[in-house]
Design a protein around this motif. Structure first.
Motif, PDB file in Angstrom:
ATOM      1  N   ASP A  50      32.225  32.238 -39.945  1.00 55.48           N
ATOM      2  CA  ASP A  50      32.405  33.684 -39.981  1.00 55.48           C
ATOM      3  C   ASP A  50      33.522  34.034 -38.999  1.00 55.48           C
ATOM      4  O   ASP A  50      33.364  33.877 -37.790  1.00 55.48           O
ATOM      5  N   ASP A  51      34.653  34.484 -39.519  1.00 53.79           N
ATOM      6  CA  ASP A  51      35.821  34.754 -38.683  1.00 53.79           C
ATOM      7  C   ASP A  51      35.555  35.809 -37.610  1.00 53.79           C
ATOM      8  O   ASP A  51      36.107  35.734 -36.519  1.00 53.79           O
ATOM      9  N   GLU A  52      34.700  36.786 -37.899  1.00 52.95           N
ATOM     10  CA  GLU A  52      34.390  37.816 -36.909  1.00 52.95           C
ATOM     11  C   GLU A  52      33.636  37.222 -35.718  1.00 52.95           C
ATOM     12  O   GLU A  52      33.910  37.565 -34.565  1.00 52.95           O
ATOM     13  N   LEU A  53      32.683  36.329 -35.994  1.00 50.61           N
ATOM     14  CA  LEU A  53      31.945  35.690 -34.898  1.00 50.61           C
ATOM     15  C   LEU A  53      32.840  34.758 -34.095  1.00 50.61           C
ATOM     16  O   LEU A  53      32.756  34.712 -32.867  1.00 50.61           O
ATOM     17  N   ILE A  54      33.687  34.007 -34.794  1.00 53.69           N
ATOM     18  CA  ILE A  54      34.590  33.087 -34.104  1.00 53.69           C
ATOM     19  C   ILE A  54      35.556  33.865 -33.212  1.00 53.69           C
ATOM     20  O   ILE A  54      35.880  33.435 -32.104  1.00 53.69           O
ATOM     21  N   ALA A  55      35.996  35.039 -33.650  1.00 47.38           N
ATOM     22  CA  ALA A  55      36.915  35.863 -32.857  1.00 47.38           C
ATOM     23  C   ALA A  55      36.251  36.403 -31.591  1.00 47.38           C
ATOM     24  O   ALA A  55      36.933  36.715 -30.615  1.00 47.38           O
ATOM     25  N   LYS A  56      34.933  36.499 -31.576  1.00 46.93           N
ATOM     26  CA  LYS A  56      34.226  36.985 -30.388  1.00 46.93           C
ATOM     27  C   LYS A  56      34.196  35.957 -29.256  1.00 46.93           C
ATOM     28  O   LYS A  56      33.990  36.317 -28.112  1.00 46.93           O
ATOM     29  N   VAL A  57      34.383  34.688 -29.602  1.00 45.11           N
ATOM     30  CA  VAL A  57      34.380  33.638 -28.574  1.00 45.11           C
ATOM     31  C   VAL A  57      35.754  33.617 -27.921  1.00 45.11           C
ATOM     32  O   VAL A  57      36.768  33.394 -28.574  1.00 45.11           O
ATOM     33  N   LYS A  58      35.795  33.853 -26.633  1.00 48.31           N
ATOM     34  CA  LYS A  58      37.053  33.931 -25.877  1.00 48.31           C
ATOM     35  C   LYS A  58      37.072  32.875 -24.777  1.00 48.31           C
ATOM     36  O   LYS A  58      36.023  32.421 -24.318  1.00 48.31           O
ATOM     37  N   VAL A  59      38.256  32.518 -24.358  1.00 43.77           N
ATOM     38  CA  VAL A  59      38.419  31.584 -23.245  1.00 43.77           C
ATOM     39  C   VAL A  59      37.818  32.216 -21.995  1.00 43.77           C
ATOM     40  O   VAL A  59      38.037  33.391 -21.712  1.00 43.77           O
ATOM     41  N   GLY A  60      37.018  31.440 -21.254  1.00 44.61           N
ATOM     42  CA  GLY A  60      36.377  31.926 -20.036  1.00 44.61           C
ATOM     43  C   GLY A  60      34.912  32.290 -20.217  1.00 44.61           C
ATOM     44  O   GLY A  60      34.215  32.543 -19.239  1.00 44.61           O
ATOM     45  N   MET A  61      34.423  32.344 -21.470  1.00 44.47           N
ATOM     46  CA  MET A  61      33.008  32.650 -21.706  1.00 44.47           C
ATOM     47  C   MET A  61      32.140  31.503 -21.205  1.00 44.47           C
ATOM     48  O   MET A  61      32.563  30.354 -21.201  1.00 44.47           O
ATOM     49  N   VAL A  66      28.228  31.745 -25.619  1.00 40.51           N
ATOM     50  CA  VAL A  66      28.660  31.072 -26.841  1.00 40.51           C
ATOM     51  C   VAL A  66      27.454  30.753 -27.720  1.00 40.51           C
ATOM     52  O   VAL A  66      27.478  30.970 -28.939  1.00 40.51           O
ATOM     53  N   LEU A  67      26.378  30.259 -27.115  1.00 37.94           N
ATOM     54  CA  LEU A  67      25.171  29.960 -27.880  1.00 37.94           C
ATOM     55  C   LEU A  67      24.560  31.213 -28.489  1.00 37.94           C
ATOM     56  O   LEU A  67      24.060  31.189 -29.610  1.00 37.94           O
ATOM     57  N   THR A  68      24.614  32.318 -27.780  1.00 33.75           N
ATOM     58  CA  THR A  68      24.099  33.576 -28.311  1.00 33.75           C
ATOM     59  C   THR A  68      24.964  34.064 -29.465  1.00 33.75           C
ATOM     60  O   THR A  68      24.448  34.580 -30.454  1.00 33.75           O
ATOM     61  N   GLY A  71      25.223  30.485 -32.103  1.00 33.96           N
ATOM     62  CA  GLY A  71      24.006  29.743 -32.385  1.00 33.96           C
ATOM     63  C   GLY A  71      24.123  28.302 -31.909  1.00 33.96           C
ATOM     64  O   GLY A  71      25.108  27.905 -31.293  1.00 33.96           O
ATOM     65  N   THR A  72      23.126  27.512 -32.229  1.00 34.15           N
ATOM     66  CA  THR A  72      23.082  26.118 -31.821  1.00 34.15           C
ATOM     67  C   THR A  72      24.157  25.324 -32.559  1.00 34.15           C
ATOM     68  O   THR A  72      24.291  25.455 -33.773  1.00 34.15           O
ATOM     69  N   PRO A  73      24.923  24.489 -31.852  1.00 31.20           N
ATOM     70  CA  PRO A  73      25.958  23.709 -32.532  1.00 31.20           C
ATOM     71  C   PRO A  73      25.359  22.614 -33.410  1.00 31.20           C
ATOM     72  O   PRO A  73      24.219  22.194 -33.212  1.00 31.20           O
ATOM     73  N   SER A  74      26.155  22.148 -34.366  1.00 26.65           N
ATOM     74  CA  SER A  74      25.719  21.047 -35.228  1.00 26.65           C
ATOM     75  C   SER A  74      25.540  19.781 -34.415  1.00 26.65           C
ATOM     76  O   SER A  74      24.608  19.009 -34.639  1.00 26.65           O
TER      77      SER A  74
END
Length: 164
Positions: A50-61, A66-68, A71-74
């Motif tokens: 989901d591009d919108e969710l991926i865009a919310k992850v920023k450098v420095g988080m 990120v987990l919130t 979600g849980t990574p593969s």
């Protein structure tokens, strides 16, 4: 000839209606029923990009944010757990009895520094048969991560559970 009893009429009508009971659609159950011929089925496995969710992850988080968000990574890196891999795969089969063929595969990679803050983000996929990062628009060069990604892309597309 005897007249049919009420009991035989009831059993006969139930026997006639029973085969028709499964002919409805199951759209309200949360899944798509296959077509009667099972033609051209396409499935998405793993993480849904989901591009919108991926865009919310920023450098420095931090890791918890990120987990919130995603979600849980593969899977995670085996040494230090400082890299998250979110794997998505789209597969298709023409007929229901055939094996799946991989149409698209993406791996979203979140790299963390020693303080467990996001260092960089990469979105790898296949473009013209070569592993390609869709965020930085580059192909990764040699190193430990490259061999892991290469094995991941090769291993999933050539899966043979019972050997050759």
């Amino acid at each position: 000839m005897t007249a049919p009893t009420r009991r035989t009429v009831l059993i006969g009508s139930l026997a006639a209606a029973l085969p028709l009971a499964g002919c409805g659609t199951a759209t309200n159950l949360g899944f798509r029923t296959p077509t009667s011929a099972g033609l051209n089925e396409e499935f998405t496995r793993g993480f849904v990009m989901d591009d919108e969710l991926i865009a919310k992850v920023k450098v420095g988080m931090d890791v918890q944010t990120v987990l919130t968000t995603l979600g849980t990574p593969s899977t995670t890196s085996t040494v230090g757990n400082r890299t998250f891999y979110y794997i998505s795969q789209t597969v298709r089969r023409r007929f229901q009895f055939q094996d799946f063929t991989v149409v698209d595969q993406r791996v979203l990679v979140i790299y963390f520094n020693k303080g467990f803050k996001v260092e960089r983000i990469a979105n790898y996929g296949l473009q013209d048969g070569v592993i390609f990062d869709f965020i930085s628009r580059t192909t990764p060069t040699g190193g430990e991560e490259q061999s892991f990604l290469r094995n991941l892309f090769r291993g999933v597309t050539k899966f043979t559970p019972f050997g050759t």
